[in-house]
Scaffold this motif. Structure first.
Motif, short mmCIF file in Angstrom:
data_model
loop_
_atom_site.label_atom_id
_atom_site.label_comp_id
_atom_site.label_asym_id
_atom_site.label_seq_id
_atom_site.Cartn_x
_atom_site.Cartn_y
_atom_site.Cartn_z
N TRP A 17 6.92 0.21 6.84
CA TRP A 17 7.71 0.57 5.67
C TRP A 17 9.14 0.90 6.07
O TRP A 17 9.37 1.54 7.10
N SER A 26 8.17 -2.29 1.66
CA SER A 26 7.26 -2.84 2.66
C SER A 26 7.97 -3.89 3.50
O SER A 26 8.65 -4.79 2.97
N THR A 36 1.87 2.98 8.38
CA THR A 36 0.68 3.61 7.81
C THR A 36 -0.51 2.68 7.94
O THR A 36 -0.36 1.47 8.16
N GLU A 80 -3.35 0.90 5.98
CA GLU A 80 -3.58 0.49 4.60
C GLU A 80 -4.75 -0.49 4.52
O GLU A 80 -5.24 -0.99 5.54
N THR A 96 2.69 0.64 -2.19
CA THR A 96 3.33 1.85 -1.68
C THR A 96 2.40 2.49 -0.67
O THR A 96 1.17 2.25 -0.70
N PRO A 97 2.91 3.32 0.24
CA PRO A 97 2.03 3.95 1.23
C PRO A 97 0.94 4.78 0.56
O PRO A 97 1.20 5.53 -0.37
N ALA A 112 1.82 8.74 7.32
CA ALA A 112 2.34 7.86 8.36
C ALA A 112 1.74 8.20 9.72
O ALA A 112 1.66 9.38 10.09
#
Length: 240
Positions: free
Chosen positions: A181, A190, A219, A221, A228-229, A233
C-alpha cells in the motif's frame, strides 16, 4: 562525488555511475554495511529480472550468422607490404585479424537478437526498463525496513515511481497474500500483491507514486487482494 553516498546504492548496483563516483562509493562501502547489503540485494534483483527475461534466439539465427560469416572475407586482400621491425608486445597480424572477424560476427549476432527482442516487443522488457529507470534516477532514494524480512523501497519523485523489493516475509496461511500500500495525505492506494519468485523472495513491484505519499505499508490480505487494508500492517516503511 556530488551526491550523498547513501543515495547511490541503486545506480551503483547496475553500474550506472561514473568512474569517479564508483571509486568514491567503493570507499564509502568499506565503512557502511547497510549500503553494502542494499547493493547486494539490488544486484540480486537485477539478476533475477534479467534471467526472467531470457528468450530463446529467433528461428534461423544460427543459419543466418553462419551464412553471413561464410561470405564475409576473413583476411585482407593480398597487397605488397613493407616489412619492418615489430615490438614483441604487438600482437601478430593473424591474431588481430581473427579478432576483427570474430567482432564482426558478434556484431551481426547482437544486431539480429536485438532486432527480434527489442524492448518495444516485450512488456517484460518495458517493465525492466522502467524498474532500472527508478533505480538509476538521479534523485533515487532507498529505504530499508528494519523488520520483518528484508524489504527495500526505492523511490524517484522526478519519475513519480516506486519500486518495492521484499523477501523473507513470514509465511501466510492458505488463501492469503501480502499486499503493498502507498499511504499519505491523498489516502491509501494499492500498489499490488507480492508474488513469490522463489524461496524467501518475491517479484519487485513497480507502481506510480503520487506526490502526497510518504509511507509504504504491507498487509496480509485475501489472495485476490483488498480495496483497502483489512489487517494491521506487518511492515511500514517511511519514505525519505
Amino acid at each position: 562525488m556530488t551526491l550523498e553516498p547513501h543515495t547511490l546504492t541503486g545506480a551503483y548496483a547496475v553500474d550506472a555511475v561514473t568512474e569517479e563516483e564508483a571509486a568514491a562509493f567503493k570507499r564509502h562501502l568499506r565503512g557502511c554495511p547497510a549500503c553494502g547489503q542494499e547493493v547486494r540485494e539490488l544486484r540480486e534483483t537485477a539478476a533475477r529480472l534479467g534471467a526472467a527475461l531470457a528468450a530463446a534466439p529467433p528461428p534461423g539465427l544460427r543459419e543466418a550468422t553462419l551464412t553471413e560469416a561464410a561470405r564475409t572475407r576473413q583476411w585482407p586482400p593480398l597487397v605488397a607490404v613493407v616489412r619492418r621491425a615489430r615490438s614483441s608486445k604487438q600482437p601478430p597480424v593473424r591474431i588481430a585479424l581473427w579478432g576483427a572477424a570474430a567482432a564482426a560476427v558478434g556484431a551481426l549476432v547482437f544486431g539480429l537478437v536485438t532486432t527480434n527482442t527489442g524492448p518495444e516487443s516485450d512488456p517484460a522488457q518495458q517493465q525492466l526498463a522502467s524498474v532500472n529507470s527508478v533505480l538509476t534516477a538521479p534523485d533515487a532514494s532507498t529505504v530499508k525496513a528494519a523488520a520483518p524480512g528484508t524489504t527495500t523501497v526505492v523511490t524517484s519523485r522526478s519519475r513519480q515511481k516506486v519500486v518495492v523489493l521484499a523477501g523473507d516475509l513470514p509465511p501466510l496461511a492458505a488463501g492469503k497474500a501480502y499486499q503493498v500500500w502507498l499511504i499519505g495525505a491523498s489516502g491509501v492506494h494499492s500498489a499490488g500483491l507480492l508474488v513469490s519468485d522463489g524461496p524467501h523472495r518475491t517479484r519487485p513491484i513497480l507502481a506510480d507514486l503520487p506526490g502526497a505519499i510518504d509511507r509504504v505499508g504491507i498487509t496480509a490480505e485475501p489472495a485476490g487482494g483488498s480495496r483497502t487494508p483489512s489487517t494491521p500492517a506487518v511492515a511500514m516503511i517511511p519514505l525519505a
